[in-house]
Design an enzyme around this catalytic site. Sequence first.
Site, PDB file in Angstrom:
ATOM      1  N   ALA A 115     -35.393 -27.634 -20.952  1.00 35.07           N
ATOM      2  CA  ALA A 115     -35.841 -28.171 -19.663  1.00 35.07           C
ATOM      3  C   ALA A 115     -35.258 -27.367 -18.509  1.00 35.07           C
ATOM      4  CB  ALA A 115     -35.467 -29.644 -19.544  1.00 35.07           C
ATOM      5  N   TYR A 116     -33.974 -27.043 -18.606  1.00 33.85           N
ATOM      6  CA  TYR A 116     -33.321 -26.270 -17.547  1.00 33.85           C
ATOM      7  C   TYR A 116     -33.965 -24.886 -17.428  1.00 33.85           C
ATOM      8  CZ  TYR A 116     -29.630 -24.068 -14.804  1.00 33.85           C
ATOM      9  OH  TYR A 116     -28.937 -23.392 -13.833  1.00 33.85           O
ATOM     10  N   SER A 117     -34.147 -24.214 -18.567  1.00 35.78           N
ATOM     11  CA  SER A 117     -34.778 -22.888 -18.553  1.00 35.78           C
ATOM     12  C   SER A 117     -36.189 -22.958 -17.998  1.00 35.78           C
ATOM     13  CB  SER A 117     -34.794 -22.286 -19.961  1.00 35.78           C
ATOM     14  OG  SER A 117     -33.495 -21.999 -20.396  1.00 35.78           O
TER      15      SER A 117
ATOM     16  N   SER B 138     -37.387 -25.057 -15.874  1.00 38.19           N
ATOM     17  CA  SER B 138     -37.366 -25.260 -14.419  1.00 38.19           C
ATOM     18  C   SER B 138     -37.116 -23.940 -13.697  1.00 38.19           C
ATOM     19  CB  SER B 138     -36.315 -26.294 -14.024  1.00 38.19           C
ATOM     20  OG  SER B 138     -34.993 -25.791 -14.156  1.00 38.19           O
ATOM     21  N   LYS B 139     -36.281 -23.097 -14.264  1.00 39.30           N
ATOM     22  CA  LYS B 139     -35.990 -21.802 -13.632  1.00 39.30           C
ATOM     23  C   LYS B 139     -37.183 -20.854 -13.767  1.00 39.30           C
ATOM     24  CE  LYS B 139     -32.150 -23.531 -12.605  1.00 39.30           C
ATOM     25  NZ  LYS B 139     -32.106 -24.263 -11.359  1.00 39.30           N
TER      26      LYS B 139
END
Length: 186
Positions: free
Chosen positions: A37-39, A41-42
């Site tokens: 999820a973090y990746s 978003s980036k």
Amino acid sequence: CFNTMRAVMPAMIEQGSGKIVNVGGTFGMRGRAGRMAYSASKWGLRGITKSFALEAGPHGINVNCVAPGMVDGPRFRDKVCANMAKTLGISPEEAATRHAADYALKRVSTDQDVANACLFLGSDVSRQITGVDLPVDGGWAMLLEYLMNQVDLLIRGARVVSDHQIIEASVAIDGEKIVAVGRDEL
């Protein structure tokens, strides 16, 4: 970022110029097992930045993205280094040194490094730069690309087992030889 960019666009269009600097992260350049999820978003912010750069460019507006890697500070010291130290049975300072060794410049970025990149992209000196991702990571993001061009196979997120520990690492294989093993961030 999207809502903020959309909110400032009318005033920037009216004045015929503007600078938008988004702050993303290097996981939008390399991805990361366990951080989907973090990746994502980036990666998404990179796409928004590039699309806005194309839409805003005709109005004299530059849109760019600064992508910090790990930044030395409380999260790095109290979480990343502490977890690595605990897992490896080393001091937090040794963990920080080992982490920095994974960077081309052999040092971890500071908040001032990130601020300087933002100031550069927000200044008139960068007037011909738009739609770019500027990594501020001591060369971490580009090392994977470099390594991929040097070896036959790169395995990310492998479990490396020794008599004393099991770690998650990346393994580079060239021909029939293991040429590099790099500990993945904990």
